[in-house]
Design an enzyme around this catalytic site. Structure first.
Site, mmCIF file in Angstrom:
data_model
loop_
_atom_site.group_PDB
_atom_site.id
_atom_site.type_symbol
_atom_site.label_atom_id
_atom_site.label_comp_id
_atom_site.label_asym_id
_atom_site.label_seq_id
_atom_site.Cartn_x
_atom_site.Cartn_y
_atom_site.Cartn_z
ATOM 1 N N GLN A 125 33.617 49.791 60.319
ATOM 2 C CA GLN A 125 34.716 49.044 59.416
ATOM 3 C C GLN A 125 34.514 47.544 59.749
ATOM 4 O O GLN A 125 34.495 47.137 60.853
ATOM 5 C CB GLN A 125 35.949 49.573 60.060
ATOM 6 C CG GLN A 125 36.957 48.886 59.498
ATOM 7 C CD GLN A 125 38.458 49.430 59.949
ATOM 8 O OE1 GLN A 125 38.642 50.461 59.757
ATOM 9 N NE2 GLN A 125 39.470 48.403 60.035
ATOM 10 N N GLY A 126 34.295 46.905 58.647
ATOM 11 C CA GLY A 126 34.043 45.380 58.659
ATOM 12 C C GLY A 126 35.282 44.795 57.923
ATOM 13 O O GLY A 126 35.334 44.442 57.016
ATOM 14 N N SER A 128 38.032 42.755 60.519
ATOM 15 C CA SER A 128 38.509 41.760 61.438
ATOM 16 C C SER A 128 37.406 40.864 61.340
ATOM 17 O O SER A 128 36.257 40.985 61.406
ATOM 18 C CB SER A 128 38.779 42.213 62.977
ATOM 19 O OG SER A 128 39.989 43.109 62.786
ATOM 20 N N SER A 160 33.583 48.042 65.769
ATOM 21 C CA SER A 160 33.269 49.208 66.657
ATOM 22 C C SER A 160 32.090 50.048 66.046
ATOM 23 O O SER A 160 31.968 50.260 64.905
ATOM 24 C CB SER A 160 34.540 50.066 67.029
ATOM 25 O OG SER A 160 35.553 49.307 67.244
ATOM 26 N N GLU A 243 45.304 54.775 58.814
ATOM 27 C CA GLU A 243 44.722 54.038 60.194
ATOM 28 C C GLU A 243 45.868 54.267 61.283
ATOM 29 O O GLU A 243 45.971 54.488 62.500
ATOM 30 C CB GLU A 243 44.151 52.808 60.366
ATOM 31 C CG GLU A 243 43.481 52.382 61.677
ATOM 32 C CD GLU A 243 42.964 51.144 61.411
ATOM 33 O OE1 GLU A 243 41.830 50.832 62.459
ATOM 34 O OE2 GLU A 243 43.279 50.281 60.856
ATOM 35 N N SER A 384 48.433 44.349 65.471
ATOM 36 C CA SER A 384 49.266 44.005 66.318
ATOM 37 C C SER A 384 50.485 44.507 66.217
ATOM 38 O O SER A 384 51.059 44.719 65.264
ATOM 39 C CB SER A 384 49.091 42.642 66.904
ATOM 40 O OG SER A 384 49.905 41.847 66.060
ATOM 41 N N GLU A 386 53.298 42.991 66.856
ATOM 42 C CA GLU A 386 54.005 42.022 66.017
ATOM 43 C C GLU A 386 53.943 41.965 64.661
ATOM 44 O O GLU A 386 54.940 42.008 63.842
ATOM 45 C CB GLU A 386 53.731 40.503 66.649
ATOM 46 C CG GLU A 386 54.279 40.167 68.152
ATOM 47 C CD GLU A 386 52.957 40.720 68.961
ATOM 48 O OE1 GLU A 386 53.538 40.874 70.030
ATOM 49 O OE2 GLU A 386 52.123 41.502 68.669
#
Length: 399
Positions: A125-126, A128, A160, A243, A384, A386
């Site tokens: 997965q590209g 971030s 990853s 996800e 995250s 948040e």
């Protein structure tokens, strides 16, 4: 949704157990905590599942999957985890696969879906980038039209298993002049394409599953665009909800909980066992109640997705938030419960937690503390906590 117990679930569980007893090779048993199986093991297991008609456990029968109910999928995950079966390629099974099923062209489906079933094509997965993690819409990797191709330049990080992947699904900016969410597109890229460089990121425990991925004038056919140009954000929201729903990792929560119960029964504490200590038993009971609540929430989110409920995205964020925080609670409690042994103890095959063993960088997964440290990242990756709270607040305000 209907929370009544499925009367056929016990029969299905026995069917899965019988399959695992008969078809899971002993050489493949022993999935390590928090880590995807080695490529050879993953591919071999995928081929075994596919030969049995279980090559896509999470997809509808319309798309060639098993068509299992939510409860059946949960049973399958629980039993595979309990048996120590290898993992599947979740990037393909739970992320890009559903995107292809819903948004890809017939040609794209014909090219990419069969290799997912057979295990011949692994994905990464590209998304971030440095400075664009949870704020994904700020990504800067660009794709500029060049004849019948896009010319891709930029960098992705925390990619990853990019070092094992055959293809990557990639978010790129195709129009920098519009609102940042509107200028993003979704590309499929062969990792063997010239101009792609993968550099490992070795974590503090010696593991290599993360990478930096660089794109230097990478030529990608325009036919590899999924959906229309500028629709990448719409596809991303669809993908990220899947996800979030899987990030709770219910089989892992159940494994941790069972490990705590095993420890409580075996570990001495004074004149009795640890389970006989009131404080420990009360804390364990509260954590078990939280795990059961997560189990119900997983079913609820899946049912809302099936009904195309507009609140499903917010519920997926709730599940991601609560599930990953619970992973941290359970792993911390497990280490804490082992006392001075927590940093060096590992469970034997029979579930006994009393043995001590020094671990090394060559064997970083044997100790329980290692998983506790790994789970510290659970509330960061995939968005995250948040960010999840912001999504929840924004979506719930609309209702």
């Amino acid at each position: 949704m209907d929370f009544r117990r499925d009367p056929n679930r016990d029969a299905f569980r026995e069917e899965v157990r019988a399959f695992l007893r008969e078809r899971l090779p002993a050489a493949l048993v022993g999935r390590k905590n928090g880590v995807r199986s080695e490529r050879a093991e993953l591919v071999q297991w995928q081929r075994i599942l596919n030969a049995h008609g279980w090559g896509a456990p999470y997809w509808s029968s319309e798309h060639g999957g098993t068509g299992w109910t939510v409860q059946q999928r949960l049973v399958f995950d629980e039993e595979c985890a309990a048996a120590g079966a290898p993992s599947q390629d979740n990037f393909a099974q739970k992320l890009v696969g559903p995107v292809l099923n819903h948004f890809a062209t017939p040609r794209q489906k014909a090219e990419h879906l069969p290799p997912i079933f057979s295990g011949e094509r692994l994905w990464c997965q590209g998304f971030s980038e440095p400075g664009s993690g949870s704020d994904l819409a700020s990504l800067r990797t660009q794709a500029v039209r060049d004849g019948g191709h896009y010319l891709v330049n930029g960098q992705k990080i925390w990619t990853s298993y990019a070092h094992q992947a055959d293809w990557i699904f990639l978010l790129v900016r195709t129009d920098p002049s519009v609102k940042k969410q509107a200028g993003i597109s979704f590309l499929l890229v062969d990792m063997k394409t010239p101009g792609i460089t993968v550099r490992p990121i070795i974590s503090i425990d010696g593991r290599h599953h993360l990478n930096e991925t660089f794109f230097d004038n990478v030529r990608v056919p325009m036919s590899n665009l999924v959906g229309a140009e500028g629709e990448g954000w719409k596809l991303t929201k669809f993908l990220l909800n899947n996800e979030h729903a899987s990030a709770a990792d219910l089989p892992t929560l159940l494994r941790m909980l069972n490990g705590l119960k095993s420890l409580a029964r075996r570990a001495p504490a004074g004149t009795g066992s640890l389970l006989e200590r009131h404080e420990f038993a009360l804390r364990l009971a509260r954590l078990e109640a939280e795990v059961r609540a997560i189990s119900v929430l997983v079913q609820r989110v899946a049912a809302m997705e099936a009904d195309h409920s507009p609140a499903a995205h917010a519920m997926g964020s709730i599940l991601k938030l609560r599930g990953t925080e619970l992973q941290q609670k359970l792993s911390e409690f497990l280490v804490e419960s082992l006392g001075d042994h927590g940093a060096v103890a590992c469970p034997a095959a029979d579930g006994h937690f009393g043995a001590e063993r020094e671990t090394s960088r060559q064997d970083p997964l044997g100790d329980i503390a290692s998983e506790m440290f790994y789970r510290r990242a659970a509330t960061i990756y995939g968005g995250s906590s948040e960010i999840q709270r912001g999504i929840i607040a924004k979506m719930m305000f609309q209702f």
